[in-house]
Structure formats: C-alpha cells, structure tokens
Design a protein around this motif. Structure first.
Motif, PDB file in Angstrom:
ATOM      1  N   ARG A 675       0.827  -1.208   0.000  1.00 14.85           N
ATOM      2  CA  ARG A 675       0.000   0.000   0.000  1.00 14.85           C
ATOM      3  C   ARG A 675       0.865   1.263   0.000  1.00 14.85           C
ATOM      4  O   ARG A 675       0.599   2.206  -0.748  1.00 14.85           O
ATOM      5  N   ILE A 676       1.888   1.295   0.835  1.00 13.62           N
ATOM      6  CA  ILE A 676       2.788   2.461   0.857  1.00 13.62           C
ATOM      7  C   ILE A 676       3.520   2.599  -0.473  1.00 13.62           C
ATOM      8  O   ILE A 676       3.667   3.707  -1.004  1.00 13.62           O
ATOM      9  N   ASP A 679       1.094   3.905  -3.014  1.00 15.66           N
ATOM     10  CA  ASP A 679       0.825   5.321  -2.702  1.00 15.66           C
ATOM     11  C   ASP A 679       1.951   6.209  -3.221  1.00 15.66           C
ATOM     12  O   ASP A 679       1.715   7.252  -3.839  1.00 15.66           O
ATOM     13  N   PHE A 680       3.188   5.800  -2.955  1.00 17.27           N
ATOM     14  CA  PHE A 680       4.330   6.618  -3.393  1.00 17.27           C
ATOM     15  C   PHE A 680       4.412   6.694  -4.924  1.00 17.27           C
ATOM     16  O   PHE A 680       4.639   7.768  -5.500  1.00 17.27           O
ATOM     17  N   TYR A 698      -2.116  10.976  -1.637  1.00 23.32           N
ATOM     18  CA  TYR A 698      -1.427   9.687  -1.584  1.00 23.32           C
ATOM     19  C   TYR A 698      -0.385   9.674  -0.467  1.00 23.32           C
ATOM     20  O   TYR A 698      -0.204   8.653   0.215  1.00 23.32           O
ATOM     21  N   TRP A 699       0.331  10.789  -0.299  1.00 26.22           N
ATOM     22  CA  TRP A 699       1.312  10.863   0.785  1.00 26.22           C
ATOM     23  C   TRP A 699       0.638  10.679   2.142  1.00 26.22           C
ATOM     24  O   TRP A 699       1.142   9.946   3.001  1.00 26.22           O
ATOM     25  N   ALA A 702      -0.068   7.135   2.812  1.00 27.02           N
ATOM     26  CA  ALA A 702       1.146   6.386   3.123  1.00 27.02           C
ATOM     27  C   ALA A 702       1.580   6.616   4.565  1.00 27.02           C
ATOM     28  O   ALA A 702       1.941   5.665   5.279  1.00 27.02           O
ATOM     29  N   HIS A 706       1.774   3.952   7.689  1.00 28.82           N
ATOM     30  CA  HIS A 706       2.968   3.828   8.529  1.00 28.82           C
ATOM     31  C   HIS A 706       2.594   3.899  10.006  1.00 28.82           C
ATOM     32  O   HIS A 706       3.088   3.109  10.834  1.00 28.82           O
ATOM     33  N   ASP A 738      10.443   4.200   0.762  1.00 34.00           N
ATOM     34  CA  ASP A 738       9.383   4.994   0.128  1.00 34.00           C
ATOM     35  C   ASP A 738       9.036   6.224   0.961  1.00 34.00           C
ATOM     36  O   ASP A 738       8.856   7.325   0.426  1.00 34.00           O
TER      37      ASP A 738
END
Length: 813
Positions: A675-676, A679-680, A698-699, A702, A706, A738
C-alpha cells in the motif's frame, strides 16, 4: 434369541463380511495417507477423496444390507439416523461459507464420519464383529508404531519400501517426515507428519493395550499386548509432546473407574513396569535416532531394533507371568476381602495422589528426569502455563471467539478458521488450524452445529456409561472403543487431531461400536403401523444419497488427477495446450477450486507477461472476478489480482485491491508494504503531472499506513514475552525507503536520515540496500554531513552511484 439370529445372519451375509473387510483394510490403509490430513489444499485432497469414494461404496452395500436387516426398534437405530444431523449442520453452514471449496469438502468428511459411525454400530452388534473390529484397530495402530520406530533408528528407505506399493511416497528416500526436526529437536511423527497428533493416538493405543492385557486369559493376547507396551511408551517419549504428557493421566483417571479394583491395580502395575523398561532403553534409542538423522549413520540401527525387540519380549514375558499366575490369586483375595460399594473409585483417587507425587518427582528438581535423554528431560522440565505454545493456543481460542461472534448461529462454513483466521488474529501468526477441535467446530457450524455435536457425543457416552453401571463389568467387552474415542477427543481439546480425517473416523467408528450392544427400548412416539415404511425408506434414502455422493466423489478424484497431470506438464516444460487441456477439464468439474484457479491464473499471468496477448489478460481477470464470490478470502487470488494490475501498470486498481483487502489481513506486513509503495508511485505520477493536491492525498495515506504499522508494533510489545513471533511484523526497509523519498522531496532531510539509518547495510548485491544507501548519503550531504566509509563502499561496489547521489543532491522537486 435376537442375538443368535443376528449372528446367524452375519455368518451367512456376504454384504456383512464385505463391509467388515472394507473397514479392516481401511484401518491399515488410511494412516499411511498422512493420516488423511485435511490441509485445505490440493496436495492433501486426493487421499480424502479416495476415502470418501470407498466410503460411499461401503454405504451402498450397507444400504442394501439394511433393506433386509435394519429395523427402527432401539436407540442404536435412532442414532444411525441422528448422526446425519452432523453433516446436515455443515450443509446449513454453507449459507455463510467463507470458502465454498473448504465448506464442501467438510460436508464430504462429515458424511464419511457418519458412515463409519453406522458401520461401527451394525458391524459390532455381535461378539465376532466386536472382536474383529477391536483387534483390527489395535493391530493397525501397532503397525504404525513399529513403522515409526523403524524410521527412527534409521531404516527409513526400508520402511518406505514396505508401504510404497499402496502409498505415494513422493520421496525415493522413504516416507516423508516420519521423523521431523523442529527447533533442533528430533520428533517422531510416524505416518502423521505431526508429533502431537501421533502422541494422541499413542495414548489411545497405550490404554487400549493395557486394558486388553488385564482382561485377557489367552496367552497370545497377553503376549501381543504386553509386547507392544514398550514400543508405544518409547514412541510416546520420542514425540516430545508436552500436551500429551499433561493429558495422559487425565485420560487414565477417566478410564479406571469403569474397571474392577483388581484390574485397576494390575493395569497400573503393568503400565509402571513397561514405563520403567522403556526409560531404561530410551537414552540408547534416542542416541541411535540422533546418530542417523544428524550424521546419516546406520552403524547402530540394527542394535536399536534388537534393543526394542529384546525389551519388548522381556516386558511381554514378565507381564504374562503376572497375568497368568499372580492376577488370579490377587483377584480372589480382593473380591473376597474388599466389599466396599465404591471400591472401583478408590484406586483412581489414590492414583490422583500418586500422580501428584509423580509430578513432584518430574518437576521438583529431585533428579528423576536425569534418567531421561537430555532434550526429552528439557522438554518435560519446560512444561508450564507460560510457554509459547500454551499462550499461543490461548490467543487462538480468543480469536476463534471473535470469529464466532460474527457468525454465531450457523457458523462460517467448513474450513472457516483456515479461510478467516488472518482477519481475526491477535498477532502475526500462521496457523490454518485452531488447535482445538471444538473451537474449530464452533466457528464452522455456529451454535446450531456445536449443540448438535455435543448433544450427540454426550448421548453416546451417557448411553454407554449407563449400560456399564447397569451391567457391571460383564458388558465391558467394548471398553477399548470407549478408551480410544475418549483419548482422542480429550487430546483434541488442545490440538487439531481431528483434522486428520483418519483419527476422526476412528473416533466415530468407536462411538458407534461403543453403543452397538445397547438395545434399550425403542421410540414410543412412532406408531407401530408406520414402522414398515420407515424400515424401508431409511435404507432407500441412504442408497440414493450414497449413489449421488459416489459420483460426486469420483468426479472430485478425477479432477484432482487432471490437475496433477497439468502440473506435471507444466514442470516438464510442455506446451500451453498440453497444460490447459487437463487443467480446463479439472476446472469444468471443480470450477470453484482455489488451487486449480490459482494455478491457471499463474499460467495466464506468465502468458501475458511473455506475449502481451490481451486474450490472456481478459481470461485472467474474468476468472479472478468470478472466483471472488466463492473464495473471497483466498490470499493467492488476491496477490494474483494485484500482480495482474501491475503488469498493466494499473496502479490505482492495484491500490484499491490492497485497500479493500487490508482489513482481511491486518497482520500481513506485505499488505502494508504494498500500500505504501503504490501510494508513493501514484504520488510521483501526480507530482510529475503538477497535481499537488492528489500527490498530498497519496502521501497522507502512506503516512497513515505507517502509523498503523507502528500502532500494531506497540500491540505486539504488550504480548507476553514468552510468545515467539515467528512471522515478523515491523516497518520494512522498502517501507522506510518509500517514506524517506517523500521526506526528501519535501526537503525534510533530517527526517529522511532517521527513516533510513536503521536499514543501512553494506550488502550491496541487494538493489534495495544500494538505493537506501544512495538516498541516505544524499540526505546527509543536504545537511552538510557525510558517512565516508559507507560512501566509499558503495562507490567501490557500484561506481555509477556517485552520479546518482549527485543527481539527488542537485535535484529540485
């Protein structure tokens, strides 16, 4: 008169003897098929489908036999109907099925249990049927015991050659994992590939053999059962099963009260004698096994066999002398002198005290365990309620309750735990078994199913115990069945013994045999005039059911054969058509089979990857979308859908799949990592397209993911320290990379450094380690810092990294 007529019927009934032969042969065949383990994959299903196929053939024969011999006249006949409620509850639970494939297979298996329960009732009605079944169960167990010990001493290939004519070994060196190495410990598993469940069978065999021994007057029966006590006890120690050691005295205490005082005394005496002899040879037998499996040496293998044979013969001779000459004298004295009403309860009470002293001897640092081999001694001394396995099982049961709360009435279908446990788990473990038969049954069939099961079990045991009390010991010729069923059911409260279909069959066969001679008055609510219709309609219904299920089982078996052919063609680098021809035929029979679908999807993925033929991709996505309805929780299909979108560079769709599925796999770090990463990648596309708002979206996602990971890491920190986390769950180097890139792009160089520093490695053969070092060194330069040692190592390994670092340092985002 009825019993005489029944025996006469049996002696002249070809069907009766055909069914008896079937059960006997099955008892010797099934253990060697990995105990018919239900592992919820295509690799385990073939022996189970073979068993169901032959089971329904047997039911066809039984149905024809019942047309002439079955009459609804007592509780046995009622139970032969009631037992079908068990598969019926599994059929009802399919309304909420988490996996159509798992749920359907469990209906088949429950029907198989019902068949063997019925066979147990009617084949054991007579004395001759009872003897045949008793001796066959014990003999098949004895064969398994010696098979395991032959493997232990090193004659692995010889043991495999003995059974390869009816077992697909899959390994030229012998039967796979008859002895397993786990945590640097060798554990004997015999035919089961799982030591704890083998230990459960050994408990049943041990007490069954001891019971037959004290109830025998024939020299042959005394000698055979006395001979087997040492091999069983040695095997029991070699399983290293701590749970079995704890439950063994519990089972013994539940068995003893149903025996006369004299038999209790001698049963305990014989067990003590056999245990002492076993302990005396245990160190030598253990060392011989270690010598072969650790050093591949057969130097002492024959010595091991001779030690076992000598100790077993010596034990048999000693016990025969006691049983032949001492037992009759003691029995006369006890019966004439001790006339206490509840005398048969006194010895179990004394045994409880003695057992307490035994626990003190074992765990009280008195030195008794020094007689045992070191790692067996350590295993025993580690028994307590704060071990990893005990805590882990407690969490399994807690998670099972959470699953049950979402499917309380009918459950989530057969295999519900295997399909759903990852969604409800308390931490990142891997276990497709709940390690408790009753908890697993609860989540599969809900309140309705567990009430039916417990009611059925209680009714059988109460009926049997009531008959024992009423008729004293003269009706205990079927007590071995009680011993075996009770042993396996008790141990199944702490492990997945009954996921071995053979052990489940053994339980239900013994339950039927237990009540086979109990002819209590029949049902009063059925009118006499309607009985002829019922007497014929029940066999007719069984015949219809068995014919239908026979063809369904045959189809399932055929589908598995086709699937194996497709896999063989793929491994043999055959053409796509040669792979797809049998595979498509298999899927036409079992269209919802997750393993067949996953295999075909992998071929389609490879086909599209190599040729970019859109037909492959279209077929792949159609299959994945179709399979979601039947197998919504199959992880392989989820991964394949993600992989398919990535091949088409459809990152948004791949991210949506991960977002949708992450709640179903809350402790799978790979889902968070993906997913991260997605997103990146999507944020980078938005940044290049000057869409700052979408990039930030998106950031933010992410960073939120986290934080979710960090929160779950905190949860892990609150778990008991004794719990071993085998499947790691933490921030990964890919995640950190990422996230650090986002920080770097934002101009937060100190934060970039902090993200990457824990993952710095000079193993630059790994591209991820190279990339981490690159961004880390660039972040340091942005802060006017440096790590010259790391920089020199990286440039020495990859000279072009100098330019890559400079590009990052001079880049404007």
């Amino acid at each position: 008169m009825y019993k005489k007529n029944l025996v006469k019927e049996e002696k002249t009934s070809l069907l009766y003897w055909l069914l008896t032969c079937f059960v006997v042969l099955f008892l010797f065949w099934a253990p060697f098929q990995k105990g018919l383990f239900n592992g919820f994959t295509a690799d385990f299903e073939r022996p189970i489908y073979s068993a169901t196929l032959w089971g329904f053939i047997a039911l066809i024969a039984a149905s024809i036999y019942f047309f002439y011999n079955w009459k609804l006249k007592d509780h046995r006949d009622i139970l032969s109907i009631v037992v079908w409620l068990l598969p019926l509850t599994y059929l009802l639970s399919k309304l909420n099925e988490a996996s159509r494939y798992y749920a359907t297979n469990m209906v088949y298996i429950q029907m198989l249990y019902a068949i063997f329960f019925i066979l147990g009732i009617y084949l054991c009605k007579s004395a001759i049927g009872n003897r045949i079944l008793t001796y066959s169960i014990m003999a098949s167990g004895y064969v398994v015991v010696w098979f395991g010990l032959i493997n232990w001493v090193g004659y692995k290939q010889f043991a495999g050659n003995l059974v390869k004519w009816f077992v697909d070994l899959g390994d030229p060196s012998g039967y796979r994992d008859a002895v397993m190495s786990a945590s640097n410990e060798l554990r004997l598993t015999a035919t089961f590939q799982y030591a704890n469940s083998y230990a459960a069978l050994l408990i049943a065999l041990l007490f069954g053999a001891a019971y037959l021994l004290v109830n025998s007057r024939k020299a042959a029966a005394i000698a055979v059962n006395g001979f087997m006590l040492v091999p069983i006890i040695v095997s029991f120690f070699l399983t290293l099963s701590r749970g079995a050691i704890v439950l063994l005295p519990v089972v013994l205490l539940l068995i003893l009260p149903f025996m006369k005082l004299t038999k209790q005394i001698f049963m305990l005496l014989y067990l003590v004698i056999a245990s002492v002899i076993s302990v005396l040879i245990l160190s030598k037998i253990t060392a011989i096994g270690e010598q072969f499996y650790l050093h591949q040496s057969l130097a002492q293998a024959s010595t091991g066999i001779w030690i076992l044979l000598g100790a077993s013969l010596g034990c048999a001779l000693l016990l025969w002398l006691f049983q032949k000459f001492v037992y009759p004298t003691v029995e006369r004295i006890v019966e004439s002198k001790i006339r206490i009403k509840y005398a048969n309860i006194l010895l179990p009470a004394v045994a409880l005290v003695v057992g307490g002293l035994g626990v003190l001897l074992l765990f009280g640092n008195i030195g008794v365990t020094n007689l045992l081999p070191d790692y067996i001694k350590q295993r025993i001394e580690s028994i307590n309620f704060n071990t990893h396995s005990v805590i882990e099982r407690g969490l399994f049961y807690k998670d099972a309750v959470k699953l049950f709360e979402d499917y309380p009435l009918l459950g989530a279908g057969g295999g519900a735990w295997a399909a759903l446990y990852e969604k409800y788990q308390s931490y990142s473990y891997t276990s497709r078994q709940a390690h408790n038969f009753f908890m697993q049954y609860l989540v599969e069939t809900g309140i309705v199913g567990i009430v039916v099961l417990i009611g059925f079990l209680l009714y059988n045991f109460i009926l049997y115990i009531r008959n024992c009390i009423k008729n004293s010991e003269k009706e205990l010729d079927r007590h071995v069945f009680f011993v075996i069923a009770l042993s396996l059911l008790i141990h199944s409260t702490i492990d997945f013994d009954l996921s071995f279909v053979f052990l489940g069959i053994l339980v239900f066969l013994c339950l039927g045999a237990m009540v086979s001679n109990i002819s209590l008055s029949g049902p009063k609510f059925i009118k006499e005039g309607s009985l002829p219709y019922i007497n014929k309609s029940y066999p007719a219904a069984l015949l219809l059911l068995s014919v239908i299920m026979f063809f369904l089982s045959a189809q399932s078996l055929n589908a598995n054969s086709l699937f194996q052919s497709a896999r063989a063609a793929a491994s043999g680098q055959k053409s796509v058509n040669e792979i797809f021809t049998p595979l498509n035929k298999a899927l036409s029979i079992k269209e919802n089979h997750p393993d067949y679908l996953a295999f075909e999807n992998s071929i389609l993925l490879q086909g599209y990857q190599q040729t970019k033929n859109e037909q492959f991709f279209t077929q792949l996505m159609n299959q994945i979308n179709q399979s979601k309805a039947d197998e919504p929780h199959n992880r392989y299909l989820v991964d394949q859908e993600i992989q398919a979108y990535l091949l088409k560079n459809q990152l948004s769709q791949a991210l949506n799949v991960v977002k949708t599925q992450i709640d179903n796999y809350p402790w799978d770090i790979d889902m968070y990592e993906k997913r991260i990463n997605f997103d990146f990648a999507l944020a980078e596309q938005a940044r290049i397209n000057k869409d700052q708002s979408l990039m930030k979206q998106y950031w933010d996602d992410a960073y939120a993911v986290h934080n979710m990971v960090l929160s779950k890491v905190e949860e892990l920190g609150k778990l008991p320290k004794e719990l071993v986390i085998v499947k790691p769950f933490n921030v990964t180097n890919t995640m950190a990379l990422d996230l650090s890139k986002m920080e770097f792009i934002s101009g937060k160089y100190a934060s970039t450094e902090n993200y990457l520093k824990p993952f710095i490695s000079d193993q630059f053969d790994d591209e991820t380690n190279q990339e981490i070092a690159r961004w880390y060194l660039a972040a340091l330069q942005k802060q006017n810092k440096n790590d010259q040692v790391l920089y020199d190592k990286l440039i020495s390994k990859e000279p072009n990294e100098r330019d890559e670092i400079n590009k990052l340092v001079s880049a404007t985002f």
